[in-house]
Scaffold this active site. Structure first.
Site, PDB file in Angstrom:
ATOM      1  N   ARG A 141       7.001 -29.953 -18.002  1.00  0.00           N
ATOM      2  CA  ARG A 141       6.239 -31.192 -18.179  1.00  0.00           C
ATOM      3  C   ARG A 141       7.080 -32.168 -19.021  1.00  0.00           C
ATOM      4  O   ARG A 141       7.802 -31.751 -19.932  1.00  0.00           O
ATOM      5  CB  ARG A 141       4.919 -30.934 -18.920  1.00  0.00           C
ATOM      6  CG  ARG A 141       3.858 -30.255 -18.083  1.00  0.00           C
ATOM      7  CD  ARG A 141       3.301 -31.161 -16.977  1.00  0.00           C
ATOM      8  NE  ARG A 141       2.279 -30.497 -16.172  1.00  0.00           N
ATOM      9  CZ  ARG A 141       2.499 -29.911 -14.996  1.00  0.00           C
ATOM     10  NH1 ARG A 141       3.698 -29.899 -14.466  1.00  0.00           N
ATOM     11  NH2 ARG A 141       1.507 -29.335 -14.334  1.00  0.00           N
ATOM     12  N   HIS A 194       9.501 -35.030  -9.695  1.00  0.00           N
ATOM     13  CA  HIS A 194       8.457 -33.998  -9.806  1.00  0.00           C
ATOM     14  C   HIS A 194       8.250 -33.265  -8.477  1.00  0.00           C
ATOM     15  O   HIS A 194       7.152 -33.242  -7.909  1.00  0.00           O
ATOM     16  CB  HIS A 194       7.127 -34.618 -10.280  1.00  0.00           C
ATOM     17  CG  HIS A 194       6.217 -33.593 -10.918  1.00  0.00           C
ATOM     18  ND1 HIS A 194       5.386 -33.864 -11.975  1.00  0.00           N
ATOM     19  CD2 HIS A 194       6.008 -32.275 -10.643  1.00  0.00           C
ATOM     20  CE1 HIS A 194       4.710 -32.778 -12.314  1.00  0.00           C
ATOM     21  NE2 HIS A 194       5.077 -31.794 -11.513  1.00  0.00           N
TER      22      HIS A 194
HETATM   23  P1  NDP Z   1       2.297 -19.042 -16.996  1.00  0.00           P
HETATM   24  O1  NDP Z   1       1.051 -19.322 -17.725  1.00  0.00           O
HETATM   25  O2  NDP Z   1       2.297 -17.957 -15.969  1.00  0.00           O
HETATM   26  O3  NDP Z   1       3.474 -18.692 -18.034  1.00  0.00           O
HETATM   27  C1  NDP Z   1       3.660 -19.380 -19.212  1.00  0.00           C
HETATM   28  C2  NDP Z   1       4.767 -18.700 -20.022  1.00  0.00           C
HETATM   29  O4  NDP Z   1       5.049 -19.501 -21.163  1.00  0.00           O
HETATM   30  C3  NDP Z   1       4.371 -17.322 -20.523  1.00  0.00           C
HETATM   31  O5  NDP Z   1       5.455 -16.436 -20.453  1.00  0.00           O
HETATM   32  C4  NDP Z   1       3.998 -17.584 -21.989  1.00  0.00           C
HETATM   33  O6  NDP Z   1       4.202 -16.481 -22.848  1.00  0.00           O
HETATM   34  C5  NDP Z   1       4.979 -18.689 -22.330  1.00  0.00           C
HETATM   35  N1  NDP Z   1       4.506 -19.460 -23.487  1.00  0.00           N
HETATM   36  C6  NDP Z   1       3.392 -20.216 -23.610  1.00  0.00           C
HETATM   37  N2  NDP Z   1       3.298 -20.745 -24.839  1.00  0.00           N
HETATM   38  C7  NDP Z   1       4.382 -20.310 -25.519  1.00  0.00           C
HETATM   39  C8  NDP Z   1       4.842 -20.496 -26.839  1.00  0.00           C
HETATM   40  N3  NDP Z   1       4.164 -21.219 -27.733  1.00  0.00           N
HETATM   41  N4  NDP Z   1       6.005 -19.896 -27.197  1.00  0.00           N
HETATM   42  C9  NDP Z   1       6.694 -19.135 -26.320  1.00  0.00           C
HETATM   43  N5  NDP Z   1       6.303 -18.908 -25.046  1.00  0.00           N
HETATM   44  C10 NDP Z   1       5.159 -19.490 -24.651  1.00  0.00           C
HETATM   45  O7  NDP Z   1       2.766 -20.420 -16.343  1.00  0.00           O
HETATM   46  P2  NDP Z   1       3.586 -20.634 -14.982  1.00  0.00           P
HETATM   47  O8  NDP Z   1       4.836 -19.868 -15.067  1.00  0.00           O
HETATM   48  O9  NDP Z   1       2.707 -20.421 -13.810  1.00  0.00           O
HETATM   49  O10 NDP Z   1       3.875 -22.227 -15.053  1.00  0.00           O
HETATM   50  C11 NDP Z   1       4.597 -22.815 -16.112  1.00  0.00           C
HETATM   51  C12 NDP Z   1       4.510 -24.336 -16.039  1.00  0.00           C
HETATM   52  O11 NDP Z   1       5.355 -24.851 -15.006  1.00  0.00           O
HETATM   53  C13 NDP Z   1       3.142 -24.916 -15.675  1.00  0.00           C
HETATM   54  O12 NDP Z   1       2.268 -24.914 -16.778  1.00  0.00           O
HETATM   55  C14 NDP Z   1       3.508 -26.323 -15.219  1.00  0.00           C
HETATM   56  O13 NDP Z   1       3.433 -27.221 -16.296  1.00  0.00           O
HETATM   57  C15 NDP Z   1       4.960 -26.202 -14.744  1.00  0.00           C
HETATM   58  N6  NDP Z   1       5.080 -26.478 -13.306  1.00  0.00           N
HETATM   59  C16 NDP Z   1       5.922 -27.492 -12.882  1.00  0.00           C
HETATM   60  C17 NDP Z   1       6.056 -27.763 -11.529  1.00  0.00           C
HETATM   61  C18 NDP Z   1       6.990 -28.810 -11.032  1.00  0.00           C
HETATM   62  O14 NDP Z   1       6.978 -29.130  -9.825  1.00  0.00           O
HETATM   63  N7  NDP Z   1       7.844 -29.403 -11.857  1.00  0.00           N
HETATM   64  C19 NDP Z   1       5.320 -26.995 -10.503  1.00  0.00           C
HETATM   65  C20 NDP Z   1       4.486 -25.951 -11.051  1.00  0.00           C
HETATM   66  C21 NDP Z   1       4.380 -25.722 -12.416  1.00  0.00           C
HETATM   67  P3  NDP Z   1       3.331 -15.130 -22.704  1.00  0.00           P
HETATM   68  O15 NDP Z   1       3.747 -14.536 -21.369  1.00  0.00           O
HETATM   69  O16 NDP Z   1       3.748 -14.283 -23.838  1.00  0.00           O
HETATM   70  O17 NDP Z   1       1.887 -15.539 -22.705  1.00  0.00           O
END
Ligand code: NDP
Length: 306
Positions: free
Chosen positions: A221, A269
């Site tokens: 994002r 995007h």
């Molecule tokens: P998930 O919820 O599956 O994974 C999120 C990951 O981030 C997890 O491993 C989580 O850790 C980690 N995380 C969250 N907060 C923290 C923190 N404070 N410190 C360290 N690690 C953290 O999300 P997705 O993989 O499905 O998607 C990720 C993002 O990708 C979406 O939220 C979206 O914004 C973006 N996206 C962008 C697209 C584009 O076209 N550019 C398309 C689709 C998505 P833990 O596993 O330990 O909980």
């Protein structure tokens, strides 16, 4: 028990068709066409007008059509008891991983550089085993990208909130693991969800912990990145360049300095885009689960904000 689709500024036709094909009997309205808010229990949305759900007192589910839910939970007026769901989809995941691979290969093999700089002089390139790729976020998308890169011969590490074990990937977690994760990372990829903790995480202090000349890829994002810190780090050479797919303001305004910056590579995007035909099934499966009082799939934990 009706469904409301809310996609301001987008053509909802493909969504209507995909959902009707999946569940022909569902009563479906497309915002802002006339409907009774009390009839709506299930909303399917991308960037709804903030505050609009005030009138929907029977709303039980707000379903994001993307993997992220930041566009929903940034609205302080979403109904307290409504469940928020997100998309987890094999195609979306594959598309993200292959996009990441393409960006990384483009960077290390200078694929678009010669054309954009209009130079024939072949530039020295890096081989895959020379790079240390660091992925922030090891969720559905980050883990898949890590495995794709690792299978292609890259050294890959990842950072998440909680501890992870992924074959072929060095993993770090929590604030304590961040410095060790960053210190060897030559290409940093952000695949974190946008939360109050991760907003502005890509800032000067973090960039300074990377080896000099590291490269940034942000496909999560726009709000993760402090834009003026990136520009400063590019000027000092602390960062050698950046590929950005997401921005604070989208579309990226014409006058934005990123457009003309020689070290910034922009995409609109498109890293991974939800295909309505692929996800209508899971949206309607959850709708039927709601009707039958069964637990929903892909519900977001609001305490975590992702
Ligand atoms: P998930 O919820 O599956 O994974 C999120 C990951 O981030 C997890 O491993 C989580 O850790 C980690 N995380 C969250 N907060 C923290 C923190 N404070 N410190 C360290 N690690 C953290 O999300 P997705 O993989 O499905 O998607 C990720 C993002 O990708 C979406 O939220 C979206 O914004 C973006 N996206 C962008 C697209 C584009 O076209 N550019 C398309 C689709 C998505 P833990 O596993 O330990 O909980």
């Amino acid at each position: 028990m009706s469904v409301l689709l809310i996609f301001p500024g987008r053509d909802p036709k493909v969504w209507v068709n995909a959902i009707k094909k999946e569940q022909p009997n569902v009563k479906l309205y497309v915002y802002p066409e006339e409907h009774n808010p009390q009839e709506i229990t299930y909303a399917v949305t991308w960037k709804h007008p903030k505050g609009m759900f005030n009138k929907y007192s029977n709303l039980e589910v707000i379903a994001s059509i993307g993997a992220g839910v930041d566009h929903i939970i940034c609205d302080p007026e979403i109904p307290k008891n409504a469940l928020i769901t997100r998309i987890i989809d094999e195609q979306l995941t594959k598309d993200m991983s292959t996009f990441v691979l393409a960006l990384v290969l483009d960077k290390i093999r200078n694929i678009s550089l010669h054309h954009s700089e209009k130079i024939w002089d072949p530039q020295a390139y890096h081989t895959v085993d020379e790079e240390n790729i660091g992925i922030m976020g090891l969720g559905v998308l980050g883990k898949s990208a890590a495995l794709t890169l690792s299978k292609n011969g890259f050294k890959v590490s990842g950072w998440s909130k909680t501890q992870k074990q992924i074959d072929g990937v060095s993993t770090y977690h929590g604030e304590r693991g961040l410095n060790d994760f960053l210190k060897n990372t030559s290409i940093l990829i952000c695949l974190l969800p946008l939360t109050s903790v991760t907003e502005n995480i890509l800032n000067k202090e973090l960039f300074e912990k990377l080896p000099k000349g590291a490269y940034l890829i942000n496909i999560a994002r726009g709000e993760h990145l402090v834009e003026h810190d990136l520009l400063e780090m590019l000027d000092t050479g602390q960062l050698s360049g950046a590929s950005l797919d997401v921005f604070r303001t989208e579309p990226l305004p014409e006058e934005h300095p990123f457009w003309k910056h020689p070290k910034v590579h922009i995409s609109p995007h498109i890293a991974s885009v939800t295909d309505p035909k692929k996800v209508a099934h899971q949206l309607m499966e959850n709708y039927m689960r709601l009707r039958n009082n069964e637990p929903l799939r892909n519900v977001v934990d609001l305490k975590n904000e992702y």
